[in-house]
Design a protein around this motif. Structure first.
Motif, short mmCIF file in Angstrom:
data_model
loop_
_atom_site.label_atom_id
_atom_site.label_comp_id
_atom_site.label_asym_id
_atom_site.label_seq_id
_atom_site.Cartn_x
_atom_site.Cartn_y
_atom_site.Cartn_z
N LYS A 27 2.89 -34.50 -27.24
CA LYS A 27 1.49 -34.29 -27.96
C LYS A 27 0.80 -32.82 -27.47
CE LYS A 27 0.70 -39.05 -28.60
NZ LYS A 27 -0.14 -40.24 -28.04
N LEU A 28 0.90 -32.81 -26.44
CA LEU A 28 -0.03 -31.70 -25.86
C LEU A 28 0.51 -30.19 -26.35
CD1 LEU A 28 -2.26 -30.60 -23.94
CD2 LEU A 28 -0.39 -30.29 -22.11
N LYS A 29 2.08 -30.18 -26.46
CA LYS A 29 2.56 -28.92 -26.92
C LYS A 29 2.24 -28.66 -28.45
CE LYS A 29 6.96 -29.77 -26.08
NZ LYS A 29 8.54 -29.39 -25.80
N LYS A 30 2.02 -29.71 -29.16
CA LYS A 30 1.67 -29.50 -30.59
C LYS A 30 0.48 -28.99 -30.42
CE LYS A 30 5.08 -32.84 -32.61
NZ LYS A 30 5.21 -33.95 -33.33
N LYS A 31 -0.72 -29.47 -29.52
CA LYS A 31 -1.77 -29.26 -29.63
C LYS A 31 -2.32 -27.77 -29.11
CE LYS A 31 -4.11 -33.77 -29.13
NZ LYS A 31 -4.93 -33.42 -30.30
N LEU A 32 -1.38 -27.27 -28.22
CA LEU A 32 -1.29 -26.00 -27.47
C LEU A 32 -1.15 -25.01 -28.71
CD1 LEU A 32 0.10 -26.31 -24.07
CD2 LEU A 32 -2.25 -26.11 -24.83
N VAL A 33 -0.16 -25.51 -29.65
CA VAL A 33 -0.12 -24.54 -30.72
C VAL A 33 -1.33 -24.07 -31.53
CG1 VAL A 33 1.20 -24.19 -33.05
CG2 VAL A 33 2.35 -25.33 -31.23
N ARG A 34 -2.07 -24.83 -31.72
CA ARG A 34 -3.42 -24.74 -32.36
C ARG A 34 -4.39 -23.98 -31.52
NH1 ARG A 34 -6.96 -28.30 -32.60
NH2 ARG A 34 -6.16 -30.13 -31.23
N TYR A 35 -4.29 -24.26 -30.08
CA TYR A 35 -5.06 -23.17 -29.33
C TYR A 35 -4.64 -21.87 -29.55
CZ TYR A 35 -7.78 -27.05 -27.45
OH TYR A 35 -8.61 -28.33 -27.33
N PRO B 218 -8.41 -39.35 -17.89
CA PRO B 218 -6.94 -39.62 -18.09
C PRO B 218 -6.06 -38.35 -18.44
CG PRO B 218 -8.33 -40.27 -19.99
CD PRO B 218 -9.28 -40.01 -18.93
N VAL B 219 -4.75 -38.22 -17.92
CA VAL B 219 -4.10 -37.13 -18.14
C VAL B 219 -3.27 -37.43 -19.52
CG1 VAL B 219 -2.24 -35.69 -17.03
CG2 VAL B 219 -3.95 -36.75 -15.73
N THR B 220 -4.03 -37.05 -20.60
CA THR B 220 -3.55 -37.33 -22.02
C THR B 220 -3.75 -35.94 -22.76
OG1 THR B 220 -5.46 -38.30 -22.88
CG2 THR B 220 -3.91 -39.90 -21.87
N ALA B 221 -3.31 -35.68 -23.68
CA ALA B 221 -3.33 -34.77 -24.67
C ALA B 221 -4.78 -34.58 -25.68
CB ALA B 221 -2.30 -34.54 -25.55
N ASP B 222 -5.06 -35.90 -25.90
CA ASP B 222 -6.43 -36.24 -26.42
C ASP B 222 -7.53 -35.81 -25.48
OD1 ASP B 222 -5.27 -36.95 -28.89
OD2 ASP B 222 -5.33 -39.14 -28.67
N ALA B 223 -7.47 -36.21 -24.36
CA ALA B 223 -8.36 -35.97 -23.21
C ALA B 223 -8.76 -34.76 -23.11
CB ALA B 223 -8.07 -36.78 -21.88
N ALA B 224 -7.35 -33.89 -22.92
CA ALA B 224 -7.42 -32.53 -22.86
C ALA B 224 -8.39 -31.71 -24.13
CB ALA B 224 -6.41 -32.03 -22.53
N ASP B 225 -8.09 -32.22 -25.27
CA ASP B 225 -8.70 -31.76 -26.18
C ASP B 225 -10.18 -32.14 -26.47
OD1 ASP B 225 -7.91 -30.16 -28.74
OD2 ASP B 225 -7.73 -31.84 -30.09
N GLU B 226 -10.57 -33.17 -25.93
CA GLU B 226 -11.76 -33.50 -26.22
C GLU B 226 -12.53 -33.11 -24.98
OE1 GLU B 226 -14.55 -37.82 -26.03
OE2 GLU B 226 -12.47 -37.89 -26.17
N HIS B 227 -12.23 -33.00 -23.75
CA HIS B 227 -13.08 -32.77 -22.65
C HIS B 227 -13.02 -31.24 -22.09
CE1 HIS B 227 -14.43 -36.75 -22.21
NE2 HIS B 227 -13.33 -37.33 -22.47
N LEU B 228 -11.83 -30.55 -22.53
CA LEU B 228 -11.69 -29.23 -21.74
C LEU B 228 -11.99 -28.27 -23.02
CD1 LEU B 228 -8.46 -29.76 -19.68
CD2 LEU B 228 -10.96 -30.15 -19.01
N SER B 229 -12.94 -27.10 -22.45
CA SER B 229 -13.15 -26.15 -23.28
C SER B 229 -12.62 -24.82 -23.03
CB SER B 229 -14.64 -25.93 -23.43
OG SER B 229 -15.43 -27.10 -24.05
#
Length: 224
Positions: A17-25, A75-86
Motif C-alpha cells: 500500500k505504501l509503495k503505491k502512495k509513494l508514487v503520488r508523493y 500505527p505502522v501503516t500506509a494510511d497513518a503515514a499519509d495522514e500524520h506525516l508531512s
C-alpha cells in the motif's frame, strides 16, 4: 546496538500500500521541483544575482517512514503515514543570504500549482537548540489521473551556513538518540550564534559591494 525504531518495518500488505502512495508523493515532488526549477532559471537569465545557491530533494524511504511512525507511537501503516506525516516528500532550498529566504517564501506563496497549508519561521523564532530555517508545507493537487487527490510536500529554506550546522546537529542528535550531553549541546548553540553572526556579516559585505558598484564610490566614503 541498532535503535529500536530503526528495526521497525511495514508488514508486507502495508508495504505494498505504501509503495503505491509513494508514487503520488513522487509526482507531487516533481510538481514542486518544476516550479522551483523555473524560478531558478528565471533568476539565472533575467536577474543580476540568483539568491538560490542550489536545491535538494528527497523522498523518505519506507524504513525511515516506519521508524518515524514508531517514534510518534503511531500505527505502522500506509494510511497513518499519509495522514500524520508531512515530510515524506521534501525539498530544501539553499539561499545565499538569510534575507533572500523571505523573498523566495513570498514567491512560493504566489504559485498556483500548489497551496501553502502551514509555515514555521525558525529564523525569527529560533529553536532552543539554535536551529534556524524556514519550513513550509505545501499541498499539491494531482489532478484527474489521481482522482483529484492531494499530497503534502515539505519545503525548507536555509543559508549554506545554517544547512552545515543543521547537518552536524542531526548527526550528533542521532549519535546520542536525541539526548545530547549538555556541554555538547552548549557548543552547538554557541556555533549556531556564531554562524548567524557570520551570515549577517556576509550580507552586510554583499550590500556594501552593491553600493560601491552602483555609485562607484570608494569604500571609505561609505564609512564601512
Amino acid at each position: 546496538m541498532e535503535k529500536d525504531y530503526l528495526k521497525t518495518r511495514f508488514e508486507p500488505e502495508e508495504f505494498e500500500k505504501l509503495k503505491k502512495k509513494l508514487v503520488r508523493y513522487e509526482c507531487a515532488l516533481d510538481v514542486v521541483r518544476t516550479q522551483l526549477s523555473n524560478l531558478n532559471t528565471y533568476y539565472n537569465n533575467f536577474e543580476a544575482i540568483n539568491p538560490i545557491e542550489h536545491i535538494k530533494h528527497r523522498l523518505k524511504s519506507p524504513e525511515s517512514i516506519a521508524g518515524k511512525l514508531k517514534k510518534k507511537d503511531l500505527p505502522v501503516t500506509a494510511d497513518a503515514a499519509d495522514e500524520h506525516l508531512s515530510d515524506i516528500a521534501g525539498i530544501r532550498i539553499i539561499c545565499s543570504y538569510a534575507k533572500n529566504i523571505y523573498e523566495i517564501v513570498e514567491i512560493i506563496k504566489s504559485q498556483e500549482a500548489f497551496t501553502v497549508v502551514s509555515e514555521k519561521d525558525y529564523l525569527r523564532n529560533v529553536k532552543k537548540t539554535g536551529y534556524r530555517s524556514y519550513h513550509m508545507i505545501v499541498e499539491v493537487n494531482l489532478g484527474h489521473l489521481f482522482s483529484e487527490q492531494t499530497c503534502r510536500v515539505e519545503i525548507q529554506l536555509r543559508t549554506s551556513a545554517m544547512d552545515f550546522w543543521a547537518t552536524l546537529e542531526h548527526k550528533v542528535r542521532y549519535k546520542y538518540d536525541g539526548q545530547i550531553p549538555e556541554q555538547l549541546s552548549g557548543e552547538l548553540q554557541n556555533c549556531a550564534e556564531q554562524i548567524h553572526a557570520l551570515d549577517e556579516r556576509m550580507y552586510l559585505i554583499h550590500k556594501v559591494v552593491d553600493m560601491i558598484n552602483q555609485s562607484e564610490v570608494d569604500i571609505e566614503q561609505i564609512g564601512y
